[in-house]
Design a protein around this motif. Structure first.
Motif, PDB file in Angstrom:
ATOM      1  N   ALA A  21      -2.556   7.729  11.530  1.00 41.25           N
ATOM      2  CA  ALA A  21      -2.086   7.261  10.352  1.00 41.25           C
ATOM      3  C   ALA A  21      -0.853   6.146  10.386  1.00 41.25           C
ATOM      4  CB  ALA A  21      -1.486   8.380   9.407  1.00 41.25           C
ATOM      5  N   GLY A  59       0.266  -7.592   6.210  1.00 44.43           N
ATOM      6  CA  GLY A  59       0.137  -5.765   6.375  1.00 44.43           C
ATOM      7  C   GLY A  59       0.036  -5.556   4.933  1.00 44.43           C
ATOM      8  N   ALA A  60      -0.130  -4.159   4.674  1.00 44.35           N
ATOM      9  CA  ALA A  60      -0.057  -3.689   3.364  1.00 44.35           C
ATOM     10  C   ALA A  60       1.132  -3.647   2.682  1.00 44.35           C
ATOM     11  CB  ALA A  60      -0.329  -2.066   3.528  1.00 44.35           C
ATOM     12  N   THR A  61       2.523  -3.731   3.403  1.00 38.31           N
ATOM     13  CA  THR A  61       3.491  -3.947   2.667  1.00 38.31           C
ATOM     14  C   THR A  61       3.718  -5.213   2.099  1.00 38.31           C
ATOM     15  OG1 THR A  61       4.559  -2.331   4.379  1.00 38.31           O
ATOM     16  CG2 THR A  61       6.180  -3.682   3.302  1.00 38.31           C
ATOM     17  N   HIS A  79       3.856   5.969  -0.410  1.00 36.88           N
ATOM     18  CA  HIS A  79       4.798   5.334   0.673  1.00 36.88           C
ATOM     19  C   HIS A  79       5.748   4.592   0.072  1.00 36.88           C
ATOM     20  CE1 HIS A  79       5.159   2.998   4.378  1.00 36.88           C
ATOM     21  NE2 HIS A  79       4.660   3.945   5.136  1.00 36.88           N
ATOM     22  N   ALA A 107       6.429   1.775   0.849  1.00 37.57           N
ATOM     23  CA  ALA A 107       5.920   0.253   0.556  1.00 37.57           C
ATOM     24  C   ALA A 107       5.246   0.214  -0.846  1.00 37.57           C
ATOM     25  CB  ALA A 107       4.745   0.192   1.532  1.00 37.57           C
ATOM     26  N   VAL A 157      -1.606   5.091  -4.638  1.00 42.80           N
ATOM     27  CA  VAL A 157      -2.047   5.200  -2.953  1.00 42.80           C
ATOM     28  C   VAL A 157      -3.517   5.924  -3.135  1.00 42.80           C
ATOM     29  CG1 VAL A 157      -0.975   7.525  -2.688  1.00 42.80           C
ATOM     30  CG2 VAL A 157      -1.512   6.095  -0.811  1.00 42.80           C
ATOM     31  N   ASN A 189      -0.652   9.059   2.935  1.00 39.39           N
ATOM     32  CA  ASN A 189      -0.397   8.977   4.550  1.00 39.39           C
ATOM     33  C   ASN A 189       0.266  10.538   4.986  1.00 39.39           C
ATOM     34  OD1 ASN A 189       1.877   7.730   3.214  1.00 39.39           O
ATOM     35  ND2 ASN A 189       2.830   8.053   5.351  1.00 39.39           N
ATOM     36  N   ASP A 227      -3.400   1.115  -3.004  1.00 42.26           N
ATOM     37  CA  ASP A 227      -2.854   1.034  -1.508  1.00 42.26           C
ATOM     38  C   ASP A 227      -3.841   1.842  -0.950  1.00 42.26           C
ATOM     39  OD1 ASP A 227      -1.764   1.453   0.775  1.00 42.26           O
ATOM     40  OD2 ASP A 227       0.121   2.380  -0.037  1.00 42.26           O
ATOM     41  N   ALA A 286      -4.175   1.700   2.415  1.00 42.83           N
ATOM     42  CA  ALA A 286      -3.976   1.759   3.876  1.00 42.83           C
ATOM     43  C   ALA A 286      -4.366   3.032   4.611  1.00 42.83           C
ATOM     44  CB  ALA A 286      -2.174   1.840   4.032  1.00 42.83           C
ATOM     45  N   GLN A 287      -4.348   3.921   4.021  1.00 44.78           N
ATOM     46  CA  GLN A 287      -4.892   4.967   4.613  1.00 44.78           C
ATOM     47  C   GLN A 287      -6.520   5.349   4.448  1.00 44.78           C
ATOM     48  OE1 GLN A 287      -3.640   6.709   7.108  1.00 44.78           O
ATOM     49  NE2 GLN A 287      -1.470   5.846   6.692  1.00 44.78           N
ATOM     50  N   SER A 333      -3.702  -2.673   5.817  1.00 41.31           N
ATOM     51  CA  SER A 333      -3.217  -3.191   7.189  1.00 41.31           C
ATOM     52  C   SER A 333      -4.291  -3.153   8.194  1.00 41.31           C
ATOM     53  CB  SER A 333      -1.954  -2.401   7.448  1.00 41.31           C
ATOM     54  OG  SER A 333      -0.632  -2.375   6.671  1.00 41.31           O
ATOM     55  N   HIS A 373      -3.814  -2.942  11.444  1.00 40.43           N
ATOM     56  CA  HIS A 373      -3.593  -2.266  12.816  1.00 40.43           C
ATOM     57  C   HIS A 373      -3.853  -0.702  12.508  1.00 40.43           C
ATOM     58  CE1 HIS A 373       0.301   0.008  11.312  1.00 40.43           C
ATOM     59  NE2 HIS A 373       0.090  -0.978  10.301  1.00 40.43           N
ATOM     60  N   LYS A 374      -4.157  -0.228  11.175  1.00 34.16           N
ATOM     61  CA  LYS A 374      -4.653   1.010  10.979  1.00 34.16           C
ATOM     62  C   LYS A 374      -6.192   1.215  10.908  1.00 34.16           C
ATOM     63  CE  LYS A 374      -0.469   2.174   8.069  1.00 34.16           C
ATOM     64  NZ  LYS A 374       0.399   2.783   8.998  1.00 34.16           N
TER      65      LYS A 374
END
Ligand code: PLP
Length: 406
Positions: A29, A92-94, A123, A125, A171, A175, A200, A202-203, A223, A225-226
């Motif tokens: 995560a 990225g997400a942020t 999060h 973010a 979200v 996360n 969001d 991201a997860q 993002s 990288h996830k």
């Protein structure tokens, strides 16, 4: 069914030993490891393609531009989005959430007394950029509470949602606790009442099929990288008509049509929101990661990880006295827990010595931790390369660490 053994061999880092032990990587995560096709795509870019994009007439500039714009098309396809102009590459997400919040702040669409609605599970973010927007505009941040199992309080959601709600920012999957919000239902309600909706993801992005238009939201972020791609690349998807109606946030090269000292006119989508030289290699790596995941099948991935989470929850409950698992019985991606009388940091440090990588602390969700009266949890989060052997390693390392700490 995923062929896990052959899939594991795609990830060179999983061969590493940690403290003389096999690496058991359960911090997905936070960030995921990278498979060979992603590593090779980055390497190939710098070995054979590298150039700045869009304004070059030479061979490499054309090659790099095609690779970057093809990456945009691949991302659009993965998200079931028909118009690639709706894909904005960010860091990225942020960055994506800040872009939306700051464009809205500049747009004049948000004013004194307007409300931004978020949930307790967000999060940082998806909290701080909205607080900054509120400071700038006089808008008010409202927070939907959650129940004891971490699920959203839908009665409160309906009470808080109203004509004054200008943005719902939610979200998809927490996360911290692995809770999934019913985003389709909540988005539909918010759209009925006239709010803009940002999801969001991201997860969600690493674990499930994302049919973005079917959600009905205005924006969705995640993002790279996830999702097994490089760091420093992310996506903002936005509905073209909504993005068209917003001013850009950052100014500079690429995002302009014409610049004079008196006045600048802005470029069209998606370039209006991509000021400066973008992360070309990152975008290419993201496309490679989505190609890789699509080949495996997102539904297979989800099933595999859900199975591991269920086994992990059961085996930790059975073998560790005093353990408390956060979140509902049905979780996605992450399993968060605390153990009576033991600090999460001590536990995380000890199991790291046994080769097991988990995350401890507040997971960038301090308000959620405060809601539950804790400073943090231990979080094991799963990815495509994890196996039942990893779950066994987690359980036995936690069991051992607890007997050492008690
Ligand atoms: N949203 C959620 C749910 C996250 O889990 C994270 C990162 O952990 C973020 C947003 C921020 O992602 P990034 O730091 O990649 O911008």
């Amino acid at each position: 069914m995923l062929d896990i053994e052959s899939l594991i061999s795609d990830f060179p880092i999983l061969d590493r030993k940690v403290n003389g032990q096999r690496l058991v990587y359960l911090d997905n995560a936070a960030t995921t490891q990278k498979p060979m096709p992603v590593l090779m795509a980055s390497r190939h870019y710098y070995e054979a393609v590298n150039s700045n994009i869009h304004r070059g007439t030479h061979f490499l500039a054309r090659l790099a531009t095609d690779a970057y714009e093809n990456a945009r098309k691949t991302v659009a396809r993965h998200l079931h989005v028909l118009d690639p102009r709706e894909i904005i590459f960010t860091s990225g997400a942020t960055d994506s959430i800040n872009l939306v919040a700051q464009s809205l702040a500049r747009s004049g669409k948000i004013g004194v007394g307007d409300e931004i609605l978020i949930s307790t599970l967000e999060h940082h973010a998806n909290i701080v950029p909205w607080q900054m927007l509120c400071e700038q505009t006089g808008a008010i941040l409202r927070v939907v509470p959650c129940a004891e199992d971490g699920t959203i309080d839908e009665v409160a959601f309906h009470q808080l949602l109203g004509k004054q709600t200008k943005v719902l920012a939610l979200v998809w999957i927490s996360n911290s606790f692995g809770v999934a919000h019913p985003i389709h239902r909540l988005t539909a309600e918010a759209k009925k009442s006239g709010a803009l909706v940002l999801i969001d993801a991201a997860q969600a992005a690493p674990h499930m099929t994302m049919d973005v238009p079917a959600i009905g939201a205005d924006f969705l972020v995640f993002s790279g990288h996830k999702v097994y791609a490089n760091t420093g690349i992310g996506v903002l998807w936005g509905r073209a008509d909504v993005l068209d109606s917003l001013p850009p946030w950052r100014g500079g090269g690429e995002m302009i049509k014409e610049v004079t000292f008196e006045k600048t006119t802005y470029n069209e989508l998606p370039f209006k929101f991509e000021a400066g030289t973008p992360n070309i290699e990152g975008a290419i790596s993201l496309a490679a990661a989505f190609d890789y995941l699509d080949e495996l099948g997102m539904d297979e991935i989800r099933q595999h990880e859900a199975n591991l989470l269920e086994i992990a929850a059961q085996s930790l409950t059975d073998s560790v006295p005093g353990i408390h698992l956060y979140g509902p019985a049905e979780r996605t991606c992450a399993l968060s827990f605390g153990i009576e009388g033991i600090h999460h940091y001590d536990l995380g440090t000890l199991i790291d010595q046994m080769g097991v990588a988990v995350r401890t602390g507040h997971h960038c969700c301090q308000p959620l931790m405060a809601r539950f009266g804790i400073t943090g949890t231990v979080r094991a989060s799963f990815g495509i390369y994890n196996t039942e052997k990893d779950v066994d390693a987690l359980t036995s390392s936690v069991h051992k660490a607890v007997s050492m700490l008690r």
